[in-house]
Motif scaffolding. Structure first.
Motif, short mmCIF file in Angstrom:
data_model
loop_
_atom_site.label_atom_id
_atom_site.label_comp_id
_atom_site.label_asym_id
_atom_site.label_seq_id
_atom_site.Cartn_x
_atom_site.Cartn_y
_atom_site.Cartn_z
N LEU A 49 2.09 9.19 -6.29
CA LEU A 49 2.60 10.54 -6.08
C LEU A 49 3.61 10.92 -7.15
O LEU A 49 3.62 12.06 -7.65
N GLN A 50 4.47 9.99 -7.52
CA GLN A 50 5.45 10.27 -8.56
C GLN A 50 4.78 10.46 -9.92
O GLN A 50 5.20 11.30 -10.72
N LYS A 51 3.72 9.70 -10.20
CA LYS A 51 2.99 9.90 -11.45
C LYS A 51 2.39 11.30 -11.51
O LYS A 51 2.44 11.97 -12.55
N CYS A 52 1.81 11.73 -10.41
CA CYS A 52 1.23 13.09 -10.37
C CYS A 52 2.32 14.14 -10.56
O CYS A 52 2.12 15.14 -11.26
N LEU A 80 -4.96 10.26 -3.84
CA LEU A 80 -4.06 10.34 -4.99
C LEU A 80 -4.70 9.74 -6.24
O LEU A 80 -4.49 10.23 -7.35
N ASP A 81 -5.48 8.67 -6.07
CA ASP A 81 -6.21 8.10 -7.21
C ASP A 81 -7.15 9.14 -7.82
O ASP A 81 -7.23 9.30 -9.05
N LEU A 82 -7.87 9.86 -6.95
CA LEU A 82 -8.80 10.88 -7.42
C LEU A 82 -8.06 12.01 -8.14
O LEU A 82 -8.44 12.42 -9.24
N CYS A 83 -6.98 12.49 -7.54
CA CYS A 83 -6.23 13.60 -8.14
C CYS A 83 -5.57 13.18 -9.45
O CYS A 83 -5.51 13.97 -10.40
N TYR A 84 -5.05 11.97 -9.50
CA TYR A 84 -4.41 11.50 -10.72
C TYR A 84 -5.41 11.43 -11.87
O TYR A 84 -5.11 11.76 -13.01
N GLY A 85 -6.63 11.00 -11.54
CA GLY A 85 -7.67 10.98 -12.56
C GLY A 85 -8.00 12.37 -13.06
O GLY A 85 -8.21 12.59 -14.27
N LEU A 112 0.83 -1.20 0.00
CA LEU A 112 0.00 0.00 0.00
C LEU A 112 0.87 1.25 0.00
O LEU A 112 0.60 2.21 -0.75
N TYR A 113 1.91 1.25 0.83
CA TYR A 113 2.82 2.40 0.86
C TYR A 113 3.53 2.58 -0.49
O TYR A 113 3.74 3.71 -0.95
N ALA A 114 3.89 1.47 -1.11
CA ALA A 114 4.54 1.56 -2.41
C ALA A 114 3.61 2.17 -3.46
O ALA A 114 4.03 2.96 -4.31
N GLN A 115 2.32 1.80 -3.39
CA GLN A 115 1.36 2.38 -4.33
C GLN A 115 1.20 3.88 -4.10
O GLN A 115 1.04 4.65 -5.05
N ILE A 116 1.23 4.30 -2.85
CA ILE A 116 1.14 5.73 -2.54
C ILE A 116 2.28 6.48 -3.20
O ILE A 116 2.08 7.51 -3.87
N TRP A 117 3.49 5.97 -3.03
CA TRP A 117 4.66 6.66 -3.59
C TRP A 117 4.62 6.65 -5.13
O TRP A 117 4.97 7.64 -5.77
N SER A 119 -7.03 14.57 3.59
CA SER A 119 -7.71 13.28 3.70
C SER A 119 -7.05 12.40 4.75
O SER A 119 -7.72 11.66 5.49
N MET A 120 -5.74 12.47 4.84
CA MET A 120 -5.04 11.68 5.85
C MET A 120 -5.38 12.15 7.26
O MET A 120 -5.56 11.33 8.17
N ILE A 121 -5.50 13.46 7.44
CA ILE A 121 -5.86 13.99 8.76
C ILE A 121 -7.28 13.57 9.13
O ILE A 121 -7.57 13.19 10.28
N LYS A 122 -8.18 13.63 8.17
CA LYS A 122 -9.56 13.19 8.44
C LYS A 122 -9.59 11.72 8.82
O LYS A 122 -10.31 11.32 9.76
#
Length: 749
Positions: A239-242, A700-705, A231-236, A673-676
């Motif tokens: 983020l790099q794609k964005c 990040l999925d939402l923003c990348y889209g 999961l952490y790897a997917q986050i990174w 979103s993380m704070i929420k």
């Protein structure tokens, strides 16, 4: 046998007051704590003679230099402070009146110059930069500071009463875990106030999640084989794609062209231009009096009727007015070509101003174009966080043409020209104080630097070139100059706040914060009541929101060091309340479509105030949940927590909308979103690590889209344009978002 008195081997170098109160003394003469508390600063030297430092008598509000007296002022009794006394206390000014009563045989701990300044090399070297972090660090900057702050020994904190005597700078340094006057650099720049506020320990789970994702993403951890590691790897990876998409978007900016760019300075259709220009005068010109309305419309008609005779300065002026007005229009959302045109105009104006200085730019028109450019850059997030640097040039040009001197001291001129000069100078000063607050830099202006009087309270249609007698209205009458005059009334207090917050040798005491806060709130209540009473005269919700935003955001940095202490020391609770009230007012303005659109696209001062607010609110949400959990009242009365959670939801919606409107930094919605998620996990009583990480991935999925959808309408740069692979202008661009980089400023591209 009489007992012999034990002699102290090592002489005490602290002043008597600091020794009595058991707090650290900086050994200046007088010391900072005595200056802040208005106490007599007394030192005891080897010969048992007293070294006494006299305190200054406070002058009136409008003077930037305190009146020095040969007699020490008495301590401030019971926290009372006259509203006309000056809150600013500067060590440089105080030390110039120091008296030393030691004998010649007494060794001195510091050398004093002829001006009374302490020139001890150890004092001169106090302001030192934080050593750079190693290149292999995952995230340099505030992450390390946050760790330092979490590791601080709580036993080192002073008692509740003694902490009242600490200055705001001392409290903030203690919260950040810094030594003495050590500072932090955000990349290549000094840390701004919004970044300083956001280093709270409450955000540790969010920071840890980000660091873990970065560590695993860069292959520096073996957790990648676990479920959480994936999961952490997917986050990174997301983020790099964005970031890669953001870099591609930035490549085509005119500021990154090596050769001289060719700007498209063609205006839109006349019908659309008329609407945009009208919207400008109905909105921003209320607080930033840059143009005389009748004069501009005359030039505007000439711009369209005789295009062959239009000069460059007139063209830029007209296009900037149209562009700024378009920020409040729904057309800017749907018309990508119009947005691109406006950005071209702003870059063209900045290039024209930054080129080799010509004489035709050293005039009132040149200053007007400069002010319009600064305003447009902040509205459209084009280098909005670098405005303080540009303001240095603007204020120098304004002084060079004499705007800082009242027209009565200059050669005879028409009443119209004199009023335009007064209005323009007031606008320049307002921009200076706003940029100083955002950058945490000194305002570089004081009331000793100018004598220009306030503009007259008249409407624009009441003066022209033929006016020979000026008859201003009373201040109780609303005119087109009223809002600027209200900002001028609040200028002395805000300027003193800036000198205390950003001055090199100034110290902000809690009494100073209370006094200045009271002054600014009392004055603003009068302004707000006046605007409510004049709705029929043309005051709109946009006007009230803009004035409220420009004034109220000064209260959060003023109270932030003390608000952070309120959870441990209830004596500072008022600062927490003022910070929260100001933050909620900033993120919940009166309903107005134009102002909402401005908050969705704005950068510079329109971003920084939002960052102040969301930092205060998110920290209060986490702290309140934790406090109620410990007290056992978490699920009994949740109205306040629900109010804070709704505010966070509103900020998430705003940050996502900014991505849709053209921003490229996706950390804003991700961190919110993380704070929420952290708050929800605390309410449910479950570990928050996995929930926080999953919320980061979903965001990040939402923003990348969104970025991929936008990528189809962003035009790619044409070849052979002299593009460079790296930025020539740093973060000088319209991607600067409320990106929550106060967590880790060194992480952005």
């Amino acid at each position: 046998m009489e007992r012999q008195t034990r002699r102290r081997r090592r002489p005490a170098l602290s002043c008597l007051e600091c020794r009595r109160r058991k707090i650290k003394c900086d050994r200046n003469e007088p010391c900072t704590h005595c200056v802040s508390s208005r106490l007599r600063c007394t030192y005891k030297v080897y010969s048992d003679e007293l070294v006494t430092s006299q305190q200054p008598q406070h002058g009136n509000t409008w003077s930037e230099t305190p009146n020095l007296s040969a007699h020490p002022s008495p301590p401030l009794a019971q926290g009372q402070h006259s509203s006309t006394s000056k809150a600013t206390t500067e060590r440089d000014n105080c030390s110039s009146n120091t008296r030393i009563a030691a004998t010649s045989s007494t060794p001195s701990s510091a050398t004093v110059s002829g001006e009374g300044r302490n020139v001890n090399p150890s004092i001169l070297g106090r302001i030192d930069l934080q050593p750079p972090n190693p290149a292999q660090d995952i995230e340099p900057g505030l992450v390390e500071v946050l760790k330092q702050g979490q590791a601080l020994d709580k036993s080192s904190a002073s008692s509740s009463m003694n902490s009242l005597a600490e200055s705001g700078r001392d409290i903030l340094a203690r919260q950040l875990g810094l030594r003495d006057s050590q500072i932090i650099l955000n990349k290549t720049r000094m840390l701004g106030w919004s970044l300083r506020i956001g280093t709270a320990k409450e955000f540790a789970p969010v920071v840890n999640c980000y660091i873990t994702a970065a560590t695993i993403g860069k292959g520096a951890s073996s957790q990648v084989d676990t479920e959480n590691g994936a999961l952490y790897a997917q986050i990174w990876e997301l983020l790099q794609k964005c970031k890669n998409m953001a870099r591609c978007t930035k490549v085509g900016r005119p500021s990154r062209w090596l050769s001289r760019p060719e700007f498209n300075l063609e205006p839109p259709s006349r019908e659309l231009a008329d609407i945009m220009a009208t919207r400008y005068f109905r909105s921003f010109e209320s607080t930033h009096r840059i143009l005389h309305v009748s004069t501009f419309w005359s030039e505007y008609r000439r711009f369209w009727d005789k295009p062959e005779s239009v000069t460059t300065d007139l063209r830029l002026k007209v296009l900037l007015v149209i562009g700024i007005g378009s920020s409040l229009s729904e057309n800017i959302d749907s018309d990508a070509e119009l947005r691109k045109m406006v950005q071209q105009w702003i870059y063209a104006a900045q290039t024209w101003l930054s080129g080799p200085l010509e004489k035709d730019r050293l005039d009132v028109t040149g200053v007007q174009i400069y002010c319009l450019t600064i305003l447009a850059r902040q509205i459209f997030s084009i280098g909005g966080d670098l405005v303080w640097v540009s303001m240095g040039s603007l204020i120098h040009i304004a002084m060079q043409i004499g705007l800082h001197r009242d027209p009565k001291h200059l050669p005879a001129m028409s009443i119209l020209r004199a009023e335009v000069r007064r209005r323009l100078w007031a606008t320049v000063v307002e921009m200076v104080v706003q940029s100083s607050l955002d950058s945490a830099m000194p305002p570089r202006i004081s009331f000793n630097d100018f004598d220009t009087e306030a503009p007259a309270n008249v409407n624009d249609d009441e003066i022209d070139e033929s006016t020979t007698t000026l008859q201003p209205h009373p201040r109780s009458t609303y005119t087109s100059a009223s809002m600027q005059l209200m900002l001028l009334d609040l200028l002395p207090t805000r300027l003193r706040i800036l000198h205390l917050l950003n001055g090199l040798h100034s110290e902000l005491s809690y009494i100073d914060a209370l006094t200045l806060s009271s002054e600014i709130t009392d004055e603003y209540r009068i302004c707000n009541s006046f605007m409510r009473d004049n709705e029929k005269s043309g005051v709109t919700a946009f006007h009230r929101n803009l004035l409220d935003y420009l004034v109220r955001r000064f209260l959060i940095p003023l109270h932030c060091p003390f608000a952070g202490e309120a959870r441990e020391n209830p004596l500072f609770y008022y600062s927490l309340k003022v910070s929260l009230d100001s933050a909620m007012s900033i993120i919940s303005p009166e309903p107005d479509e134009g102002f909402s659109r401005l908050m969705a696209i704005g950068g510079g001062m329109f971003r920084e105030g939002i960052r102040y607010a969301l930092t205060v609110i998110t920290r209060e949400l986490i702290s309140q949940i934790e406090a109620q959990r410990v007290d056992g009242t978490l699920h009994r009365n949740s109205q306040y927590i629900q109010l804070l959670k709704q505010a966070v939801d509103d900020m998430i919606t705003l940050s996502v909308e900014r991505i849709r409107q053209g921003e490229t930094n996706v950390k804003g919605p991700m961190f919110l979103s993380m704070i929420k998620a952290q708050a929800e996990a605390m309410e449910e009583g479950i570990p928050c690590e996995l929930k926080v990480a999953q919320s980061a991935k979903d965001s990040l999925d939402l923003c990348y889209g969104i970025l991929r959808t936008r990528d189809g309408i962003i035009s790619s740069p044409s070849p052979n344009m002299g593009l460079t692979p790296t930025s020539l202008d740093g973060d000088y661009g319209f991607d600067l978002d409320l990106d929550m980089d106060f967590f880790m400023p060194g992480s952005t591209e």
